[in-house]
Design an enzyme around this catalytic site. Structure first.
Site, short mmCIF file in Angstrom:
data_model
loop_
_atom_site.label_atom_id
_atom_site.label_comp_id
_atom_site.label_asym_id
_atom_site.label_seq_id
_atom_site.Cartn_x
_atom_site.Cartn_y
_atom_site.Cartn_z
N HIS A 43 0.82 -1.20 0.00
CA HIS A 43 0.00 0.00 0.00
C HIS A 43 0.87 1.27 0.00
O HIS A 43 0.58 2.25 -0.69
CB HIS A 43 -0.92 -0.04 1.23
CG HIS A 43 -1.68 1.22 1.47
ND1 HIS A 43 -1.26 2.16 2.40
CD2 HIS A 43 -2.80 1.71 0.91
CE1 HIS A 43 -2.12 3.17 2.40
NE2 HIS A 43 -3.06 2.92 1.51
N GLU A 99 -4.07 7.81 7.77
CA GLU A 99 -5.03 6.94 7.09
C GLU A 99 -5.33 5.72 7.95
O GLU A 99 -6.48 5.32 8.12
CB GLU A 99 -4.46 6.52 5.72
CG GLU A 99 -5.45 5.75 4.88
CD GLU A 99 -4.92 5.43 3.47
OE1 GLU A 99 -5.54 4.64 2.78
OE2 GLU A 99 -3.86 5.97 3.08
N GLU A 104 2.16 1.83 -3.41
CA GLU A 104 1.09 2.39 -4.24
C GLU A 104 1.04 3.91 -4.07
O GLU A 104 1.00 4.66 -5.05
CB GLU A 104 -0.24 1.74 -3.85
CG GLU A 104 -1.47 2.32 -4.52
CD GLU A 104 -2.57 2.63 -3.52
OE1 GLU A 104 -2.89 3.82 -3.34
OE2 GLU A 104 -3.13 1.68 -2.91
N HIS A 105 1.07 4.37 -2.82
CA HIS A 105 1.07 5.82 -2.58
C HIS A 105 2.25 6.50 -3.27
O HIS A 105 2.11 7.52 -3.91
CB HIS A 105 1.19 6.10 -1.08
CG HIS A 105 -0.13 6.29 -0.40
ND1 HIS A 105 -0.42 7.40 0.34
CD2 HIS A 105 -1.22 5.50 -0.35
CE1 HIS A 105 -1.64 7.29 0.83
NE2 HIS A 105 -2.15 6.14 0.43
#
Lengths: 431, 422
Positions: A67, A142, A70-71
């Site tokens: 993840h 997040e 991905e960012h």
């Protein structure tokens, strides 16, 4: 390029595997304004232990790397990818699941530029210690935001019970502690291993001309060089068979919530078509037992044990399959007890009849066709590539052919008392 | 043919298209937004959705929908400016895609007829067990709204931004206090009132031939009624006072929401410049709020702005670390200031216009968005313009106009939901 016609659905697919291994699928939909491109790697949050490209030994990377990566794909040395897409009238996004990471754009013009941008930004990583450090604050926020979401906590609560020693039980984004250990080098290691074109697929749907788009993709890929293909080896080092049968936590909510889960421990069929049959039969089985046309649902609803928040899902993916059932309830113990009873006596249930199966097959076919209105849904389904050469457009025929015996054999194979667990979220006690 | 008058105050609108494999039918009841009917309508929508006289329990209703090839059915509540909307929607497969092409549409019209004209009412009151349970469920839902902290913060901001209007400050789905007053007969009576008096619009989108459908829809025996004449816009009351409210809750992430008066309304003066302004300020991932507050300063997990041109307001919503409240307030004001003084790059302006046009075209691929657009064209015909004109109006917006909008919006309310120890 291979052309596949689906006459009943009025759809035509174009497919090709490029020399570098990238699988490309195109679906022209010329009465739409939109073009949607989805570039997906078969790599997600659970892939935290593997042999890196060009190496021989297994490594373990911190939770949340997929993840995090991905960012960071969106940030480049001089430009921001969102802005490039923006200038080309497109919006871009990305998402990471347990087993996949996908990057997408949607636009209504400049399809060539947007497609090139999508391929290029995902295939040109740029990570530095400074940019990695900066991202940690955003991702920590997040993670914390999800911690405030009761349904997210509930879902990961049951996963934690079903898979206590498996990365499936860890938040896709990782934990605040784990992401703090991530380095730029970790990102590069994962990137080079999992973003090899042979581990990826590209799906483009919308107002496109397939010949021209395939040529563009193929030229773009031919202009880049990649390391030779190497089979990816992954493993899970914990005892993945372990299960915790029951647990609960409390948080700031009004009504208790509970989930009952079944961990799939049976061996799944190998052929794509059989696997899809299994998945569809399992869904029909659970709909017969718990769906809103079942007497079970009506009875539990009338007793006030469940409400509209009640839901169930069957997840089948690379390396795992599980089902979960539940929602808000006034009495979590009673609801969980009822659900478990229904599951354990599934094979003898009076709900499993030819009439109910026919009704629910009709419903499933209708829902399937409704979903095909959404280009996003079509693209997301295709990008999963779970069932080999069998695609979304073959589903209708498989649904039509499901028999009661298929559902009963799933019940027999999948549902066992030692594979069942329950998780409950209780309201904080008010002072 | 694109419209057909069923009877006075009840109009059918057609949107024929080959894009979809489904046909969607939407029946919308429009009335004036009033504090004392918002909650009634919400409870009524749940009751209509749950069962009917000939499908007296949910199981029978669900079986009927499954038999209609899994038709999706729902009754929703919404508001737009001065209007409160109760909407019945049915989405069904176009029979042409099915084996032997069954008459799914015809059956769906019969189903809608049953739901609207035969609710589970006996002696003018809703069936008591159904009523009690749906009331209970709605109470639970209303109590659970504060679990979604982003929604909770947005509703709290609305409450202080529209403090002068009991109707406008109430959530579109009502309140617990109002719900507690309702009985099976009070909602039974309200049902009659709505059925007889509300303006009704019926929309059908899909691969259809309107001429063939007119006759089928005549089965819906609505009585004639007067169309709604009140204006849809609610002009928010402007003043110089900034209302502020702070609350504390044991959550991890704090929420800071701001409300502004804009005095700009749907397709009226400054509407297009306002769309461009909002795109530059906070409507997109490339906007100033997102890039400067979230990305460059890492001060927020989310930061965006949204507009309500039926009430002349704009809101900013952020999720932040509680200790950064003052800093974020200052940063948001700085972004507004920057636009006002012309710190807008050519790229920003061009990109925003491209995104807006993109968004507009995308909405034409979504049956729900197309239906909503059609509805506003019905209640506010000035919004009916061609795609080319729409794009031209966006292209014409100048930097100067955007600067003027930034100078015109006026901060009116601040709501801060502070996280304590979780």
């Amino acid at each position: 390029m291979e052309k596949k016609e689906y006459a009943k659905l009025h759809e035509t697919l174009y497919q090709e595997t490029l020399p570098n291994g990238l699988q490309v699928t195109l679906l022209p939909k010329n009465d739409f304004h939109k073009i949607y491109g989805l570039f997906t790697t078969n790599y997600g949050s659970i892939d935290n232990e593997f042999v890196p490209l060009g190496a021989n030994e297994f490594v373990h990377v911190p939770d949340g790397v997929a993840h995090f990566l991905e960012h960071k794909m969106f940030e480049k040395e001089t430009v921001d990818v969102f802005q490039i897409f923006g200038k080309q009238g497109a919006s871009a996004n990305a998402f990471t699941s347990f087993t996949r990471t996908s990057y997408l754009f949607s636009s209504t013009n400049h399809v060539n530029e947007n497609l090139q941008t999508l391929l290029d930004f995902v295939q040109q990583p740029y990570f530095t210690e400074a940019t990695v450090t900066k991202e940690k604050g955003i991702i920590a926020q997040e993670i914390q935001m999800y911690q405030d979401d009761p349904n997210w906590r509930l879902f990961f609560g049951i996963l934690g019970n079903l898979y206590p020693q498996h990365p499936l039980s860890i938040d896709i984004a990782g934990t605040v502690e784990s992401i703090n250990q991530i380095t730029a080098q970790d990102l590069y290691t994962c990137y080079h291993t999992f973003y090899h074109p042979s581990n990826m697929n590209l799906f483009v749907v919308g107002d496109i001309s397939p010949m021209q788009i395939m040529e563009l993709i193929s030229n773009n890929q031919a202009s880049k060089s990649f390391a030779p293909y190497q089979e990816i080896r992954r493993r899970f080092s914990g005892d993945t068979r372990k299960i915790r049968t029951k647990s609960q936590i409390s948080m700031e909510i009004n009504r208790p919530k509970t989930l009952v889960g079944i961990k799939g421990a049976d061996t799944l069929p190998e052929r794509g078509i059989d696997l899809l049959r299994y998945q569809i039969a399992a869904n029909l089985l659970f709909q017969m037992l718990f769906g809103n046309t079942s007497r079970n649902y009506l009875r539990l609803y009338d007793q006030g044990l469940l409400d509209d928040s009640f839901g169930y899902e069957f997840n089948l993916d690379r390396e795992f399959h599980f089902a979960d059932f539940g929602g808000d309830t006034s009495d979590p113990d009673r609801l969980a007890g009822e659900l478990i009873d229904i599951l354990l006596s599934a094979e003898k249930s009076s709900e499993i009849t030819e009439r109910n199966l026919e009704l629910l097959k009709k419903k499933m076919i209708g829902k399937h066709l409704q979903a095909l209105n959404s280009l996003e849904y079509i693209a997301n389904q295709f990008s999963q590539m779970q069932f080999g050469s069998v695609t979304l457009f073959d589903r209708m025929e498989i649904i039509e052919n499901i028999q009661l015996s298929d559902c009963l054999s799933v019940a027999k194979q999948l549902i066992h008392s030692e594979a069942i667990s329950r998780f409950t979220l209780l309201p904080n006690i008010k002072e | 043919m694109s419209a057909y008058l069923l009877t006075e105050g009840v109009q059918v609108h057609y949107l024929p298209t080959t894009q979809y494999k489904t046909i969607q039918i939407m029946v919308r009841f429009t009335s004036l937004l009033k504090k004392d009917t918002i909650t009634k309508r919400t409870l009524l929508s749940s009751l209509l959705e749950t069962n009917s006289l000939h499908y007296p329990n949910q199981l029978l209703l669900s079986e009927k929908l499954a038999d209609l090839y899994g038709a999706s059915f729902g009754v929703d509540i919404n508001k737009k400016g001065n209007y409160h909307l109760l909407t019945l929607s049915v989405n069904l497969v176009n029979g042409n895609y099915l084996e032997n092409q069954p008459a799914v549409f015809e059956e769906a019209v019969d189903f809608i007829h049953e739901i609207l004209f035969f609710p589970y009412i006996e002696k003018n009151a809703f069936h008591s067990a159904t009523f009690d349970r749906e009331k209970e469920n709605l109470l639970d839902y209303l109590a659970s709204v504060n679990e979604d902290k982003q929604l909770y913060a947005a509703l709290k901001l609305q409450e202080i931004l529209f403090s002068e209007s009991p109707a406008q400050k109430t959530p579109s789905f009502g309140t617990i206090e109002d719900l507690q007053k309702e009985t099976a007969s009070s909602i039974g009576a309200y049902y009659q009132e709505m059925l007889l008096k509300d303006q009704v619009d019926i929309f059908v989108i899909g691969d259809i031939v309107p001429e063939n459908i007119n006759k089928l829809l005549q089965k819906l025996k609505f009585q004639p009624r007067a169309p709604l004449l009140n204006e849809i816009f609610y002009p928010s009351k402007t003043g110089n006072v900034i209302f502020e409210k702070v609350e504390e809750q044991p959550i991890v992430q704090s929420k800071l929401n701001l409300g502004y008066h804009t005095n700009i309304y749907f397709y009226q003066k400054d509407y297009f410049p306002f769309l461009v302004f909002n795109g530059i300020f906070g409507g997109f991932p490339h906007s100033k709020l997102f890039t400067n507050v979230r990305e460059k300063q890492s001060m927020a997990y989310y930061a965006s702005s949204s507009i309500d041109t039926f009430r002349g307001v704009m809101t900013v919503q952020t999720g932040i670390d509680g200790k950064n409240r003052e800093k974020v307030l200052r940063l948001v004001a700085e972004q507004l200031q920057a636009i006002q003084t012309g710190e807008i790059t050519k790229d920003e302006l061009q990109q925003t216009k491209a995104m807006l046009k993109n968004q507009y075209l995308l909405s034409m691929d979504n049956p729900n968005a197309q239906l909503e657009k059609k509805y506003v064209e019905v209640v506010y015909p000035d919004s009916k313009i061609s795609l080319e004109t729409w794009c031209k109006r966006i292209d014409e917006v100048s930097e100067k106009q955007v600067q003027d909008i930034a100078a015109q919006v006026q901060l009116a309310a601040v709501y801060f939901l502070e996280g304590g120890e979780a």
